[in-house]
Design a protein around this motif. Structure first.
Motif, PDB file in Angstrom:
ATOM      1  N   ARG A   1      -5.769   8.490 -14.647  1.00 52.39           N
ATOM      2  CA  ARG A   1      -5.256   7.525 -13.675  1.00 52.39           C
ATOM      3  C   ARG A   1      -3.814   7.194 -14.070  1.00 52.39           C
ATOM      4  NH1 ARG A   1      -8.071   2.607 -13.771  1.00 52.39           N
ATOM      5  NH2 ARG A   1      -7.628   2.307 -11.561  1.00 52.39           N
TER       6      ARG A   1
ATOM      7  N   LEU B   1      -3.430  -4.354  -9.638  1.00 51.10           N
ATOM      8  CA  LEU B   1      -2.760  -3.257 -10.363  1.00 51.10           C
ATOM      9  C   LEU B   1      -3.792  -2.415 -11.128  1.00 51.10           C
ATOM     10  CD1 LEU B   1       0.451  -5.057 -11.677  1.00 51.10           C
ATOM     11  CD2 LEU B   1       0.299  -3.393  -9.797  1.00 51.10           C
TER      12      LEU B   1
ATOM     13  N   MET C   1      -5.289   0.312  -9.310  1.00 51.78           N
ATOM     14  CA  MET C   1      -4.458   1.494  -9.008  1.00 51.78           C
ATOM     15  C   MET C   1      -4.215   2.375 -10.228  1.00 51.78           C
ATOM     16  SD  MET C   1      -1.434  -0.149  -6.744  1.00 51.78           S
ATOM     17  CE  MET C   1      -1.632  -1.867  -6.301  1.00 51.78           C
ATOM     18  N   GLY C   2      -4.418   1.836 -11.440  1.00 48.20           N
ATOM     19  CA  GLY C   2      -4.119   2.679 -12.590  1.00 48.20           C
ATOM     20  C   GLY C   2      -4.381   1.943 -13.888  1.00 48.20           C
TER      21      GLY C   2
ATOM     22  N   ARG D   1       1.479   0.517  -4.614  1.00 50.51           N
ATOM     23  CA  ARG D   1       0.392   1.253  -3.968  1.00 50.51           C
ATOM     24  C   ARG D   1       0.965   2.377  -3.073  1.00 50.51           C
ATOM     25  NH1 ARG D   1      -2.081  -2.723  -1.407  1.00 50.51           N
ATOM     26  NH2 ARG D   1      -3.538  -3.154  -3.090  1.00 50.51           N
TER      27      ARG D   1
ATOM     28  N   LEU E   1       2.439   5.192  -5.376  1.00 51.51           N
ATOM     29  CA  LEU E   1       1.410   6.010  -6.037  1.00 51.51           C
ATOM     30  C   LEU E   1       0.688   6.905  -5.026  1.00 51.51           C
ATOM     31  CD1 LEU E   1      -0.035   3.508  -8.666  1.00 51.51           C
ATOM     32  CD2 LEU E   1       1.507   5.460  -9.039  1.00 51.51           C
ATOM     33  N   ALA E   2       0.722   6.518  -3.747  1.00 48.92           N
ATOM     34  CA  ALA E   2       0.135   7.368  -2.709  1.00 48.92           C
ATOM     35  C   ALA E   2       1.149   8.355  -2.147  1.00 48.92           C
ATOM     36  CB  ALA E   2      -0.421   6.488  -1.581  1.00 48.92           C
TER      37      ALA E   2
ATOM     38  N   SER F   1       2.029   0.462   4.992  1.00 46.98           N
ATOM     39  CA  SER F   1       0.978  -0.398   4.449  1.00 46.98           C
ATOM     40  C   SER F   1       0.608  -1.482   5.447  1.00 46.98           C
ATOM     41  CB  SER F   1       1.462  -1.034   3.149  1.00 46.98           C
ATOM     42  OG  SER F   1       2.406  -2.034   3.426  1.00 46.98           O
TER      43      SER F   1
END
Lengths: 338, 338, 338, 338
Positions: free
Chosen positions: A5, A29, A32-33, A313, A316-317, C188
């Motif tokens: 991750r 957070l 997400m990782g 977010r 990271l996407a 988003s």
């Protein structure tokens, strides 16, 4: 094969844990990782070095020169959670690498704009003095007490600087007036006109504005550009609100205009903070002071957290960030922090 | 045959010549008709009687009972240049005669709305205390000094009364928040919803508002309807701005809430004006006072003059007035002046 | 020492001279630098090679691979005067070099938005049929002729895609309705909510919208994502406006829905253009057709010229461009032109 | 003592039961009082006479001369559910009695405004011809097909009349242009300026407008005021939309301007309706026709019902009506129905 991750490194000093990593923010957070944090000081070099080759997102103002950027092969974004650009990042090289470098300046802007509007009304309408007079028993009622009051409605307003602060302030001013002139040397006239604003050279704006909002950031080139001579061009009894950086103005001259009763001024930022206790400037007449209170409040930190989480977010996407401000390498390099 | 130019009678006391008959205003009115004026007191009966059969427009609050209205066969309009309805006019009979009865309340509303917004920001952001702290050398900088500050952005706001004041205030609030609830027993829910507002019963509005604006006029029926018990329902630390009439609220209870630190309040109107010099209320904590300064300023009188001139011109041309407020006979009779 | 004025190279095919280099535009560009132009085809390699080492700004879609970018040591910007991203540029490498790569998509958006709104009203109100009926003498008057008419006021509207087109359309829709849902996988939810829009998954948006605007660009990943099954989820008698790219929808299924009378559709773009003359689709009922007319009009080219000139001026002055859209390397690479 | 519930008399011909008394509307009215209805024709005199002494609200256009008003001692309101003022009411006497006389014109205005905007875009962008060309296989693509297209964005627009229709149209035009000029002899310049509009004499407005909206009601004084000569002053190729009353314009001259190709026109109302089948006007070039479809649609009747119910509720509660338009006796008498 195990997919790791992404690693999020938070090194936000002087921002505190309470400002940027509330329970909800931490949970978001961690969703997400992996999260590595350091608070209370800038992260020590060993810690930074230990995460460099894995880190995907840096939140804070960790020094990132070219060598470190080269080692940070997985790095996608540096999210500066302050409103300025520090000189400890190689902005050009980060851009060359396709790394987003972002600042939280847009998150502070609404609070500063609210402050500016409040002080403008205070200066024009004399609300602070009204309370003092009433408590002293020296008040006068109605029109008799309003001899020096004026209004923001239909007034000519001048903005010096139309960055995040100006953009947040203009919607608050629109219901009062449609005479909003702007001086911003970084923006073209056509752009400002497209925003419904009147671009104006500084030396035309100053003598024609009843309210002057000083919203320009400090750069290596604009120190003291609001000289005593330029301040003298502002019309008698106008209201001047200083809410960005004290360096842009001849501060003593500004205080002098207030003390003489030629201008009404509101000042939130100072050449030196804290201001020495014995500084005579504290007792300047026709001035409203505040201690760098315009932007730094919990509502602003809540906005920082929300923008930070949403943009991390997106990044990271593999999508573009939507809220925080992107560094323009040339401008970021020119901006000077203290 | 000679056609007489219409007679305009100006009897505006307590309004003064400076307020309602500047040079420009006089010129405009003289361009429309013959002008007879009386300043400094209500016009004596003999003067009124002498113009009754010719007068086309009365500007002021001359007593006009049924008998006088019957004699004023050419009367087209009574332009009250104040913001209230006095009981010295037979409103129903004037309407029956097709005589426009108008008040200047809409002209005062922008200044009051500006005042309300300024005080709301002052209360929430602590701007008045910030200046005092700075002058005393006890200021704290940035987030440390903003421990109790909150913001109007995205806050739930409640308006009690949506007449001229509310209508002027809402556009100033819109850039900050879209949570605007209104309680006004004279207006239907569907109308308020059509204005983009949330109609709300008083007892729902009070406990859910972070900012409460008291904008209701005083009527023969609503004295003190904001009782101590209702004030107690307003949430801890909310900001309350009183800008219409002191009679609508339990004034002592309101001061008590401020003194105890449960509410932040701004007060512009008082049960008795002037307030006795020794009145302890003057030193109430957590309160901002002003001496009935919200509306009565030169900018408002300029608006009165402009509206008055334009509407008189319309009426003398046989057209409807466009700016001033028309008396609703039933509501005008209910409104109580002091 | 002589300082050379910057070289601007214009190679805008298929844009013509009339579109991008009117007399005024030429004068403006020549005021900023030396101008080399080629019209009527893509510039031949020899010409491109001859200007590479000096060129500061390229206006057009000249192929710029890494080797050419390496040679273009003075290059500051590539201003694509079309609305799409061609695959003949190394977007990532241009960004790494700090070269602005810009498209004119924002300039076309107002015309497309106007078109979309016009067709939405046409579909809902039946204005095209009304004219035909009147000319045929078969019209019915008033409510009798409005049996199938509906209105955009207060209607639930769904936007698929919120790029340049959506951003231009939303302000035109706001006065009609506040129920605007958006599906855009690149944005988003928090961003869309901040714009006052309701983010909605596609499969929720389609069955709840009375008007559906198809505004998504074609990418390598979204071909035909509006499948027959998804179109079948749109409510009976809804109005669907297709104004971006035909590739995003199952085009035959869309025509089928119209022909069956289940949907009302407006179509401006086609899988193949020109459409074969004998194509039966031309006679589809309940459909309004236009031949890729939404964006490409003189008003749009005037906007392109204005944006291009202003942004080139900014860039040559070392300032950020204000109007044109910046390439996001990853998205630009994904966008597929035909 | 029994208190009778108020009597509501509904006599709305030519409005039908389906238009004004749906199930929900009936339930709402029966919740407020006793309901007596007559549909399909004007109520016969006996029925009217039988309810006169009790009736509190009349919904419809029942003839109400002075004698009947005198007998209707409990009457509080006459709610005309059409958009015009019929001459069968003694407007002045009703006002003298304090009886509200209201029309539903505001309820029709949104639909008419939507229609006007749709036709303006159709005329400027050529959308109706685009569909016909495509179906005929003669379409041209993109800029080649847009040779005569122009846009509403940034265009100078002129409104003739700023009553209910103009007020509903302006918000729809604002996102396109801020050049909106208005000619309305009933309104003062200061009022129009306060609305953000430019008041303009007719003979200045016509030659400077790219779009002309004819929105004036017909009065006893303005028949044909848009003469052939005035129409000739409108600039070549402008778009003219006629949506209020055909009587205000020299109708033949207007058709002639379209047929000659000098103007583009959209026409919804005709001097005689229905238009004779063989009338050559039906085939006028450069014209878009519709059969009085602008306002009379179900969405408008839904609005009428909502406004009617809400205003009746207010009136029966002794409060002012909020939605429907109040008769100005002098203007109502001047308005002429056919």
């Amino acid at each position: 094969m195990t997919v790791m991750r992404p690693l999020i490194f938070m090194d936000p000093f002087p921002r505190t844990e309470a400002m940027v990593l509330t329970h909800d923010a931490e949970e978001a957070l961690r969703g997400m990782g992996r999260l590595v944090t350091h608070f209370g000081s800038r992260a020590p070099d060993e810690l930074v070095e230990s995460i460099l080759d894995e880190v995907a997102v840096i939140i804070g103002q960790t020094a990132m020169d070219r060598a470190r950027l080269d080692r940070a092969v997985n790095l996608k974004a540096i999210v500066n959670v302050k409103a300025n650009w520090e000189p400890n990042i190689d902005y050009g090289y980060a851009q060359a690498r396709g790394i987003h470098v972002l600042s939280a300046a847009p998150a502070m802007a609404p609070a500063v704009a609210e402050f500016c509007l409040g002080q403008a009304i205070n200066l024009a309408r004399g609300l602070v003095a009204a309370d003092a007079d009433f408590r002293a028993g020296t008040e006068r009622y109605g029109i008799a007490g309003n001899g020096t009051a004026y209004s923001l409605f239909n007034a000519p307003v001048g903005l010096i600087g139309y960055g995040n602060l100006g953009r947040a302030l203009v919607p608050l001013l629109r219901p009062f007036t449609d005479q909003i002139a702007v001086h911003d040397p970084f923006l073209s006239d056509a752009f400002l006109e497209g925003e419904g604003l009147e671009p104006m050279p500084l030396d035309d704006l100053l003598p024609t504005s009843r309210f002057v909002f000083l919203l320009a950031g400090a750069t290596s080139e604009n120190e003291g550009f609001l000289t005593a001579e330029r301040l003298a061009a502002i019309p008698e009894d106008a209201s001047v609100i200083l809410a960005s950086r004290a360096e842009v103005v001849d501060f003593k001259a500004l205080l002098g205009e207030a003390q003489r009763g030629r201008l009404r001024v509101a000042i939130d930022v100072f050449p030196e903070e804290p201001v020495p206790v014995e500084d005579a400037a504290r007792q300047t007449d026709n001035a409203l002071f505040s201690a760098h209170l315009a932007g730094g409040m919990e509502a602003s930190y809540a906005r920082i957290r929300a923008m930070m989480i949403d943009d991390v977010r997106q990044i990271l996407a593999g999508l573009p960030p939507m809220h925080l401000q992107r560094a323009e390498p040339r401008l970021a390099a020119m901006a000077r922090s203290r």
